[in-house]
Design an enzyme around this catalytic site. Structure first.
Site, PDB file in Angstrom:
ATOM      1  N   CYS A  30      42.516   1.054   9.273  1.00 30.55           N
ATOM      2  CA  CYS A  30      43.749   0.348   9.620  1.00 30.55           C
ATOM      3  C   CYS A  30      43.334  -0.996  10.198  1.00 30.55           C
ATOM      4  O   CYS A  30      42.510  -1.047  11.119  1.00 30.55           O
ATOM      5  CB  CYS A  30      44.500   1.167  10.670  1.00 30.55           C
ATOM      6  SG  CYS A  30      45.837   0.276  11.487  1.00 30.55           S
ATOM      7  N   ASN A  31      43.871  -2.086   9.639  1.00 34.37           N
ATOM      8  CA  ASN A  31      43.476  -3.403  10.120  1.00 34.37           C
ATOM      9  C   ASN A  31      43.959  -3.691  11.529  1.00 34.37           C
ATOM     10  O   ASN A  31      43.239  -4.304  12.318  1.00 34.37           O
ATOM     11  CB  ASN A  31      44.009  -4.498   9.184  1.00 34.37           C
ATOM     12  CG  ASN A  31      43.171  -4.636   7.936  1.00 34.37           C
ATOM     13  OD1 ASN A  31      42.284  -5.463   7.870  1.00 34.37           O
ATOM     14  ND2 ASN A  31      43.435  -3.807   6.941  1.00 34.37           N
ATOM     15  N   ASP A  36      44.395   6.088  10.134  1.00 36.03           N
ATOM     16  CA  ASP A  36      45.304   4.953   9.938  1.00 36.03           C
ATOM     17  C   ASP A  36      46.638   5.347  10.564  1.00 36.03           C
ATOM     18  O   ASP A  36      46.849   6.500  10.924  1.00 36.03           O
ATOM     19  CB  ASP A  36      45.483   4.677   8.435  1.00 36.03           C
ATOM     20  CG  ASP A  36      46.469   3.547   8.162  1.00 36.03           C
ATOM     21  OD1 ASP A  36      46.397   2.518   8.855  1.00 36.03           O
ATOM     22  OD2 ASP A  36      47.326   3.702   7.271  1.00 36.03           O
ATOM     23  N   SER A  37      47.546   4.354  10.660  1.00 35.89           N
ATOM     24  CA  SER A  37      48.887   4.655  11.154  1.00 35.89           C
ATOM     25  C   SER A  37      49.679   5.533  10.184  1.00 35.89           C
ATOM     26  O   SER A  37      50.668   6.120  10.560  1.00 35.89           O
ATOM     27  CB  SER A  37      49.659   3.358  11.373  1.00 35.89           C
ATOM     28  OG  SER A  37      49.810   2.684  10.142  1.00 35.89           O
ATOM     29  N   TYR A  63      51.762   0.575  12.994  1.00 36.10           N
ATOM     30  CA  TYR A  63      51.051   0.061  14.170  1.00 36.10           C
ATOM     31  C   TYR A  63      51.258  -1.452  14.317  1.00 36.10           C
ATOM     32  O   TYR A  63      51.172  -1.982  15.416  1.00 36.10           O
ATOM     33  CB  TYR A  63      49.543   0.304  14.032  1.00 36.10           C
ATOM     34  CG  TYR A  63      49.052   1.679  14.433  1.00 36.10           C
ATOM     35  CD1 TYR A  63      49.939   2.697  14.801  1.00 36.10           C
ATOM     36  CD2 TYR A  63      47.687   1.963  14.455  1.00 36.10           C
ATOM     37  CE1 TYR A  63      49.461   3.953  15.173  1.00 36.10           C
ATOM     38  CE2 TYR A  63      47.210   3.210  14.826  1.00 36.10           C
ATOM     39  CZ  TYR A  63      48.101   4.208  15.173  1.00 36.10           C
ATOM     40  OH  TYR A  63      47.621   5.434  15.543  1.00 36.10           O
ATOM     41  N   GLY A  64      51.508  -2.118  13.209  1.00 32.27           N
ATOM     42  CA  GLY A  64      51.434  -3.589  13.160  1.00 32.27           C
ATOM     43  C   GLY A  64      52.336  -4.332  14.124  1.00 32.27           C
ATOM     44  O   GLY A  64      52.096  -5.490  14.422  1.00 32.27           O
ATOM     45  N   GLU A  75      55.275   2.507   3.811  1.00 28.54           N
ATOM     46  CA  GLU A  75      55.362   3.774   4.551  1.00 28.54           C
ATOM     47  C   GLU A  75      56.643   4.542   4.165  1.00 28.54           C
ATOM     48  O   GLU A  75      56.662   5.762   4.161  1.00 28.54           O
ATOM     49  CB  GLU A  75      55.356   3.461   6.046  1.00 28.54           C
ATOM     50  CG  GLU A  75      54.819   4.525   6.965  1.00 28.54           C
ATOM     51  CD  GLU A  75      53.348   4.884   6.708  1.00 28.54           C
ATOM     52  OE1 GLU A  75      53.091   6.085   6.638  1.00 28.54           O
ATOM     53  OE2 GLU A  75      52.481   4.011   6.559  1.00 28.54           O
ATOM     54  N   CYS A 118      45.611  -5.546   5.418  1.00 26.57           N
ATOM     55  CA  CYS A 118      46.292  -4.327   5.863  1.00 26.57           C
ATOM     56  C   CYS A 118      45.997  -3.286   4.796  1.00 26.57           C
ATOM     57  O   CYS A 118      46.177  -3.563   3.606  1.00 26.57           O
ATOM     58  CB  CYS A 118      47.799  -4.577   5.976  1.00 26.57           C
ATOM     59  SG  CYS A 118      48.784  -3.085   6.263  1.00 26.57           S
ATOM     60  N   THR A 119      45.519  -2.119   5.218  1.00 26.21           N
ATOM     61  CA  THR A 119      45.105  -1.117   4.223  1.00 26.21           C
ATOM     62  C   THR A 119      46.282  -0.546   3.425  1.00 26.21           C
ATOM     63  O   THR A 119      46.070   0.130   2.427  1.00 26.21           O
ATOM     64  CB  THR A 119      44.318   0.032   4.883  1.00 26.21           C
ATOM     65  OG1 THR A 119      45.084   0.562   5.964  1.00 26.21           O
ATOM     66  CG2 THR A 119      42.981  -0.449   5.402  1.00 26.21           C
ATOM     67  N   HIS A 120      47.513  -0.831   3.865  1.00 24.99           N
ATOM     68  CA  HIS A 120      48.671  -0.420   3.061  1.00 24.99           C
ATOM     69  C   HIS A 120      48.814  -1.265   1.793  1.00 24.99           C
ATOM     70  O   HIS A 120      49.337  -0.797   0.785  1.00 24.99           O
ATOM     71  CB  HIS A 120      49.969  -0.575   3.864  1.00 24.99           C
ATOM     72  CG  HIS A 120      50.179   0.451   4.928  1.00 24.99           C
ATOM     73  ND1 HIS A 120      49.378   0.553   6.028  1.00 24.99           N
ATOM     74  CD2 HIS A 120      51.119   1.432   5.058  1.00 24.99           C
ATOM     75  CE1 HIS A 120      49.819   1.545   6.803  1.00 24.99           C
ATOM     76  NE2 HIS A 120      50.881   2.090   6.235  1.00 24.99           N
TER      77      HIS A 120
END
Lengths: 262, 262
Positions: free
Chosen positions: A72-73, A9-10, A41-42, A151, A183-185
Site C-alpha cells: 500500500c503506497n 494493504d487497505s 487509507y489514502g 474498492e 497506489c497499488t489499487h
C-alpha cells in the site's frame, strides 16, 4: 510448510502486488491481509495509518511470516520507517523504493505520479526521485476517488473512466513520458489509464518491480523458499464483494478467505 | 452581534443544511465548520468520528455558539449521544430525528434509505422509524462512493450518474414510495437521484426539515435572534476547491473562509 510472506494493504489494491509475487516467485507462500474495514487509507492521517499498519504487522508476524510487504503506497509513505524501527529483526519492504530506483535509473523525460492524498502530501516520490536524479522533471496529482471506486468494484465503468478523465485531463501532464501509479489499487484500472494517455506515455508496472525486489531481498537474507508448491491465505478485516471478486480473479475460485478484526 | 449557531460536517455536505437555515431562519447568523481534512467520515470508525465531533464542538463553543447542529448523518448516527452527554448545557440537534419524525408520521408505503457505511451499519434510521411506526416497510443501502465523489466536486458528471445507477439499480428498491437521503452531501445530487427514480418516488428534503426543527428548538429555548441581518463564517480544516465552490454557490462570492486545524 515453509514460512510465508506477509502482505498487507487497505483492501484490494495490494492484490496486484500479491499476484505479481505469485508470478515472479511461484515457490513462495503468502498470507495477505486486506484492511477493508478501514479502507481507503489514502484520506486518513499518518498516525492512524501507522497504527493500523503496526497492528496488521503484529498479526502477520504471529502467523510466522518471514518478511512483510507493505503493499500500500499510503502506508509505505507514512508508516514504513516506524515499522522498520519497531520490528528491527524483520525484513520489511515498501512499494515505493523499487519503483523509484527503477524510474530514476531507467527512464528519461518528464515523470508523473498519481496517488492518494496521503501519498502525494508526503512528497515521498518527488523527494526520492530527485535524490537519485536531481535533474528529473516530476509532476504529481492526488486522485483520491480512484482507490475508493476500485474498492467499490467500479472498475471498467463510466465511473472509473469519468474519474480518470476528470483527474488526468490537466495541462501539467502535457509532454509526459512516464507515469507512476503511486497506489497499488491503480493497476486494476491500468488499461483505462493507458488508454487515456495513449502509447506515448509508459505506465510503470510497480507490482512486478516490487516482486523482483522481494525475490532479491529474500535471497540476500537466505529466506528463499525451495518449495515448488505455494499456499495462499487471505484475511480481511471486513468481507466485501469487491475483495472476493478481485481475489478470485487473481487466485481462482477456491481461495481461503477469513474475516479477522485487528 | 447576536450569538451564532454552530454547524459542522465532514466537508461540503452540511452546506445544504446551512443553506436551508439561511432560507428558513434568515435572521440567524452561523459559524460553519467543514472537517475537510478528515472527510469523508462515512468510512471511519465510530470512535474516530466521535473524537472529531467533540473537538469541533469545543471549537464552535469557544466561538460563542448558542446551539450546535450536527449537519452530518454519520456523526449524527454515532456521536450525537456522546455530544449531548459531554455538553449538557448546549442545545444540540442532529439531522436524523427531524427526518424520521416527518417520514414516520407523514409518508405511506415503502421507505428507502441511502447513506454512508457508518450510518447504514448503525441501523439508526430503521430503528427510529420502526419505533414510531412499527408497520413501516424499510429498505436501505450503503452508497459509500457518493459522499467522496461530491467532496471531489464530481456532481452532475458521468461519475455521479454512473455511481447512482450502480447503487440504486437494485430490486430491493422496487415499489419504493419515499427515499431518505441519509447523508447531507446527497442533496447536492438530488436532481440526479430524483431523475433516476422518476416522479413516483418522493425524495425527502432533509435540510429544510432540520432547519424548521432548529427554528422550533431555538424558540423553545428563548434563543431566537431578533436581528434581520445575519453573518456567516466558514472554517475548514483544509481548503479544498469543492468546498469553496459549493460555499460560493450557496452564499455568494464574498464569503469569509478560514483554515482552522482541530
Amino acid at each position: 510448510m515453509e514460512r510465508p510472506i506477509g502482505i498487507f494493504d487497505s483492501g484490494v489494491g495490494g492484490l496486484t502486488v500479491a499476484a505479481a509475487i505469485k508470478k515472479v516467485l511461484p515457490g513462495e507462500s503468502f498470507i495477505y491481509f486486506g484492511d477493508t474495514q478501514h479502507a481507503p487509507y489514502g484520506d486518513k492521517s499518518a498516525e492512524t495509518i501507522t497504527r493500523y499498519s503496526e497492528n496488521i504487522t503484529r498479526f502477520l508476524l504471529s502467523q510466522n511470516c518471514k518478511a512483510i510487504v507493505i503493499a500500500c503506497n499510503s502506508a509505505s509513505a507514512v508508516a514504513y520507517s516506524t515499522l522498520v524501527q519497531k520490528f528491527p529483526q524483520t525484513v520489511i519492504l515498501n512499494v515505493i523504493d523499487p519503483v523509484v530506483e527503477f524510474v530514476a535509473t531507467v527512464t528519461r523525460g518528464k515523470v508523473g505520479i498519481i496517488a492518494t492524498r496521503a501519498t502525494i502530501q508526503s512528497g515521498i516520490y518527488e523527494k526520492k526521485l530527485l535524490q537519485l536524479n536531481p535533474k528529473m522533471e516530476v509532476v504529481s496529482a492526488a486522485t483520491p476517488l480512484l482507490a475508493p471506486l476500485i474498492e467499490e468494484g467500479f472498475m471498467h465503468t463510466d465511473i472509473s473512466q469519468g474519474a480518470i478523465r476528470e483527474y488526468l485531463d490537466d495541462s501539467k501532464f502535457n509532454g509526459l513520458s512516464t507515469l507512476i501509479l503511486g497506489c497499488t489499487h491503480y493497476p486494476l484500472i491500468e488499461r483505462e489509464i493507458q488508454h487515456f494517455f495513449g502509447e506515448k506515455v509508459s505506465v510503470v508496472d510497480s507490482p512486478e518491480l516490487v516482486a523482483r525486489k522481494l525475490g532479491k531481498t529474500l535471497a540476500e537474507n537466505n529466506l528463499k523458499n525451495p518449495a515448488t508448491v505455494a499456499d495462499y491465505r487471505f484475511y480481511l478485516s471486513e468481507k466485501t464483494t469487491a475483495f472476493s471478486s478481485v481475489a478470485r480473479m487473481f487466485f481462482g475460485e477456491g481461495i481461503n478467505l477469513t474475516e479477522q478484526r485487528i
